[in-house]
Design a protein around this motif. Structure first.
Motif, PDB file in Angstrom:
ATOM      1  N   ASN A 296       0.824  -1.210   0.000  1.00  0.00           N
ATOM      2  CA  ASN A 296       0.000   0.000   0.000  1.00  0.00           C
ATOM      3  C   ASN A 296       0.856   1.256   0.000  1.00  0.00           C
ATOM      4  N   GLU A 297       1.927   1.243   0.782  1.00  0.00           N
ATOM      5  CA  GLU A 297       2.831   2.392   0.815  1.00  0.00           C
ATOM      6  C   GLU A 297       3.531   2.554  -0.524  1.00  0.00           C
ATOM      7  N   LEU A 298       3.899   1.436  -1.160  1.00  0.00           N
ATOM      8  CA  LEU A 298       4.529   1.499  -2.478  1.00  0.00           C
ATOM      9  C   LEU A 298       3.548   2.042  -3.510  1.00  0.00           C
ATOM     10  N   LYS A 299       2.286   1.626  -3.425  1.00  0.00           N
ATOM     11  CA  LYS A 299       1.282   2.129  -4.359  1.00  0.00           C
ATOM     12  C   LYS A 299       1.124   3.637  -4.218  1.00  0.00           C
ATOM     13  N   ASN A 300       1.124   4.139  -2.986  1.00  0.00           N
ATOM     14  CA  ASN A 300       1.047   5.588  -2.765  1.00  0.00           C
ATOM     15  C   ASN A 300       2.247   6.304  -3.357  1.00  0.00           C
TER      16      ASN A 300
ATOM     17  N   LEU B 218       4.152   5.239  -5.918  1.00  0.00           N
ATOM     18  CA  LEU B 218       4.072   5.209  -7.384  1.00  0.00           C
ATOM     19  C   LEU B 218       3.009   6.169  -7.892  1.00  0.00           C
ATOM     20  N   ARG B 219       1.890   6.270  -7.177  1.00  0.00           N
ATOM     21  CA  ARG B 219       0.845   7.219  -7.572  1.00  0.00           C
ATOM     22  C   ARG B 219       1.389   8.649  -7.567  1.00  0.00           C
ATOM     23  N   ASP B 220       2.163   8.988  -6.544  1.00  0.00           N
ATOM     24  CA  ASP B 220       2.717  10.336  -6.458  1.00  0.00           C
ATOM     25  C   ASP B 220       3.765  10.584  -7.538  1.00  0.00           C
ATOM     26  N   LEU B 221       4.523   9.547  -7.905  1.00  0.00           N
ATOM     27  CA  LEU B 221       5.479   9.694  -9.010  1.00  0.00           C
ATOM     28  C   LEU B 221       4.753  10.018 -10.307  1.00  0.00           C
ATOM     29  N   LEU B 222       3.663   9.317 -10.570  1.00  0.00           N
ATOM     30  CA  LEU B 222       2.884   9.572 -11.780  1.00  0.00           C
ATOM     31  C   LEU B 222       2.221  10.939 -11.723  1.00  0.00           C
ATOM     32  N   LYS B 223       1.793  11.342 -10.543  1.00  0.00           N
ATOM     33  CA  LYS B 223       1.185  12.668 -10.390  1.00  0.00           C
ATOM     34  C   LYS B 223       2.222  13.752 -10.661  1.00  0.00           C
TER      35      LYS B 223
END
Length: 360
Positions: free
Chosen positions: A158-162, A164-169
């Protein structure tokens, strides 16, 4: 002839399966143009897992030979296998390939190096951060602290998903990626970088996903052995400024963690947050003379001189060996021994508590 839900007949599926066995890369080429198609995250992982047969995190030796042969021969739709690539052609091919893609010149292909070669979904490729490495381990430790939300010393899925989401953002691509696709990216990144397969990323694993431009201490360690007579005052000032990011005259908090991460990497390549803490305890006992929990310029000078002396005397032949009379080396060795003993004690306690007789 009946067509299945995938749009293929039984015969077509059988032929595709046979072709996949003969040449794994052929399935990823366009039937008409013979160019490689853009790989999804899952397909990229398939390629990596297929050629990294021993799962050691590198494509090397016979694995690399097999990949290069199949990569080249897959262009020919009628080729039955990689045997058409002669030994002489393979030598020349490997030389050109490694010059172009083996960034660290270790004679092996790492996953980030393979990602530069194969065409992939743009959004997934962004996550490898080729063009935007971090400036230093200080920035890395700040990010680590930000995403290790439960402070357990690991980045879970879950922390990794957050992250990666911020990297894409940050790249203004978050609207192009669905939640399902983000989960696919997260699962793939875990498969790629979770070397010990415990379902989460420890410090050294996250460091491969989120690389920094360089370990500043490596430059200092090797400076003397590369021909300089000694470290200069300017060298020490430069290194101190690289870690003292807030310019307050001491290396502390994330600055200290970044410094110790770089220092730990000189003696240990596979490490977690507990290793870093135990290493910090050992180093600070020997180097923090004023006992303020920080590193000032005089203390850094002692550490750099010890490292540089070791670089000149020992030439870092083993990558982990430290000169026996080097005070800093003795401290680091003590820290590593304490780390191992602590883990043995924990393992013994668990075995005794569970009533098992497991030995290590």
């Amino acid at each position: 002839m009946a067509v299945g839900p995938d749009g293929l007949t039984d015969y077509q599926r059988k032929m595709n399966s046979q072709e996949k066995c003969n040449n794994f890369m052929r399935q990823f080429r366009d039937d008409e143009s013979r160019e490689l198609k853009k790989l999804t995250a899952n397909q990229f992982m398939e390629v990596w897992s297929h050629y990294d047969a021993d799962g050691n995190g590198y494509i090397e030796g016979s694995e690399l030979d097999g990949f290069l042969k199949e990569f080249v021969s897959s262009v020919n739709a009628n080729d039955s296998g990689p045997e058409s690539v002669s030994d002489a052609m393979l030598v020349e091919l490997k030389e050109c390939f490694m010059e172009a893609y083996d960034d660290n010149q270790d004679g092996k292909i790492e996953i980030r190096e393979l990602a530069q070669l194969l065409p992939m979904e743009e959004n997934f490729l962004l996550l490898f951060r080729f063009d935007n490495p971090l400036e230093s381990s200080v920035e890395f430790m700040k990010i680590w602290k930000q995403y290790d939300a439960d402070h357990n010393g690991f980045i879970d899925s879950n922390e990794l998903k957050n992250f990666l989401r911020d990297l894409l953002k940050e790249a203004k691509k978050d609207h192009d990626v669905s939640e399902d696709k983000l989960i696919e990216y997260t699962d793939t990144m875990l498969q790629v970088f979770d070397q010990n397969k415990d379902g989460k990323l420890q410090l050294s694993e996250m460091a491969k996903l989120l690389p920094v431009k360089e370990n500043f201490l490596c430059r200092s360690v090797f400076k003397v052995s590369q021909g300089a007579s000694k470290l200069t005052k300017e060298d020490i000032e430069r290194v101190f400024a690289l870690y003292d990011r807030d310019n307050n005259g001491t290396i502390e908090n994330e600055e200290l963690n970044g410094f110790l991460k770089d220092l730990l990497e000189l003696v240990k390549k596979d490490y977690d947050a507990l290793d870093l803490q135990e290493f910090q305890d050992a180093i600070m006992r020997g180097c923090d003379f004023n006992k303020d929990g920080k590193i000032n310029k005089k203390e850094l000078t002692m550490i750099l001189l010890a490292l540089a002396k070791h670089g000149a005397d020992d030439d870092m032949q083993s990558g982990m060996g430290m000169a026996a009379n080097n005070p800093l080396a003795e401290i680091a060795t003590m820290g590593m021994k304490a780390l191992k003993l602590q883990k043995l004690r924990v393992r013994h306690f668990v075995n005794r508590t569970l009533g098992t007789n497991t030995t290590s």
